[in-house]
Design a protein around this motif. Structure first.
Motif, short mmCIF file in Angstrom:
data_model
loop_
_atom_site.label_atom_id
_atom_site.label_comp_id
_atom_site.label_asym_id
_atom_site.label_seq_id
_atom_site.Cartn_x
_atom_site.Cartn_y
_atom_site.Cartn_z
N ILE A 53 0.84 -1.20 0.00
CA ILE A 53 0.00 0.00 0.00
C ILE A 53 0.88 1.25 0.00
O ILE A 53 0.53 2.27 -0.60
CB ILE A 53 -0.97 -0.01 1.20
N ALA A 54 2.05 1.16 0.66
CA ALA A 54 3.01 2.27 0.72
C ALA A 54 3.92 2.29 -0.51
O ALA A 54 4.96 2.95 -0.51
CB ALA A 54 3.83 2.19 2.00
N ASN A 55 3.55 1.54 -1.56
CA ASN A 55 4.28 1.49 -2.83
C ASN A 55 5.64 0.82 -2.76
O ASN A 55 6.56 1.17 -3.50
CB ASN A 55 4.41 2.89 -3.45
N LEU A 56 5.79 -0.14 -1.86
CA LEU A 56 7.01 -0.94 -1.80
C LEU A 56 6.62 -2.38 -2.12
O LEU A 56 5.86 -3.01 -1.39
CB LEU A 56 7.66 -0.87 -0.41
N ASP A 57 7.11 -2.89 -3.23
CA ASP A 57 6.71 -4.21 -3.72
C ASP A 57 7.50 -5.31 -3.02
O ASP A 57 8.50 -5.81 -3.55
CB ASP A 57 6.88 -4.28 -5.24
N LEU A 58 7.06 -5.68 -1.83
CA LEU A 58 7.64 -6.81 -1.10
C LEU A 58 6.53 -7.79 -0.79
O LEU A 58 5.41 -7.39 -0.47
CB LEU A 58 8.27 -6.35 0.23
N ASP A 59 6.84 -9.07 -0.86
CA ASP A 59 5.86 -10.08 -0.48
C ASP A 59 6.20 -10.66 0.88
O ASP A 59 7.18 -10.29 1.51
CB ASP A 59 5.74 -11.18 -1.55
N LYS A 60 5.39 -11.59 1.35
CA LYS A 60 5.57 -12.20 2.67
C LYS A 60 6.94 -12.87 2.78
O LYS A 60 7.60 -12.80 3.81
CB LYS A 60 4.44 -13.21 2.91
N ASN A 61 7.39 -13.51 1.71
CA ASN A 61 8.69 -14.19 1.74
C ASN A 61 9.82 -13.20 1.90
O ASN A 61 10.81 -13.48 2.60
CB ASN A 61 8.89 -15.04 0.48
N ALA A 62 9.73 -12.04 1.27
CA ALA A 62 10.76 -11.01 1.42
C ALA A 62 10.80 -10.50 2.85
O ALA A 62 11.88 -10.30 3.43
CB ALA A 62 10.52 -9.87 0.44
N VAL A 63 9.62 -10.29 3.45
CA VAL A 63 9.56 -9.84 4.85
C VAL A 63 10.20 -10.89 5.75
O VAL A 63 11.00 -10.57 6.64
CB VAL A 63 8.11 -9.54 5.28
N GLN A 64 9.88 -12.15 5.51
CA GLN A 64 10.46 -13.23 6.32
C GLN A 64 11.98 -13.25 6.20
O GLN A 64 12.68 -13.38 7.20
CB GLN A 64 9.86 -14.58 5.89
N ARG A 65 12.49 -13.08 4.99
CA ARG A 65 13.94 -13.11 4.77
C ARG A 65 14.61 -11.88 5.38
O ARG A 65 15.73 -11.98 5.87
CB ARG A 65 14.23 -13.23 3.27
#
Length: 82
Positions: free
Chosen positions: A40-52
């Protein structure tokens, strides 16, 4: 040869703090929910990226650090302080 890693062998300084501040948010959002807020804040990260990121396996750019700090409602320095 020099490697860009923390003394513990992690690829970022902020991962532990990202997890800590995420869990401190109201409702303790999941990694997927944090990824949704970042998108929503225009940063294209998915759940896997957050986990890593949280586990220290992924490098974090300054652009990502700025967006993560904004979504978590903290300063850059708070994410980098140990």
């Amino acid at each position: 040869m020099y490697k860009n890693k923390t003394p513990e062998g992690k690829n970022n300084l902020c991962g532990r703090k990202v997890r800590e501040f995420r869990r401190a948010l109201p409702g303790s959002p999941s990694q997927r929910e944090l990824a949704d807020l970042l998108q929503i804040a225009n940063l294209d990260l998915d759940k896997n990226a957050v986990q890593r990121i949280e586990s220290g396996q992924r490098f974090v750019t300054d652009i990502e650090l700025k967006a993560i700090a904004g979504v978590l409602g903290v300063s850059y320095q708070q994410l980098l302080d140990e």
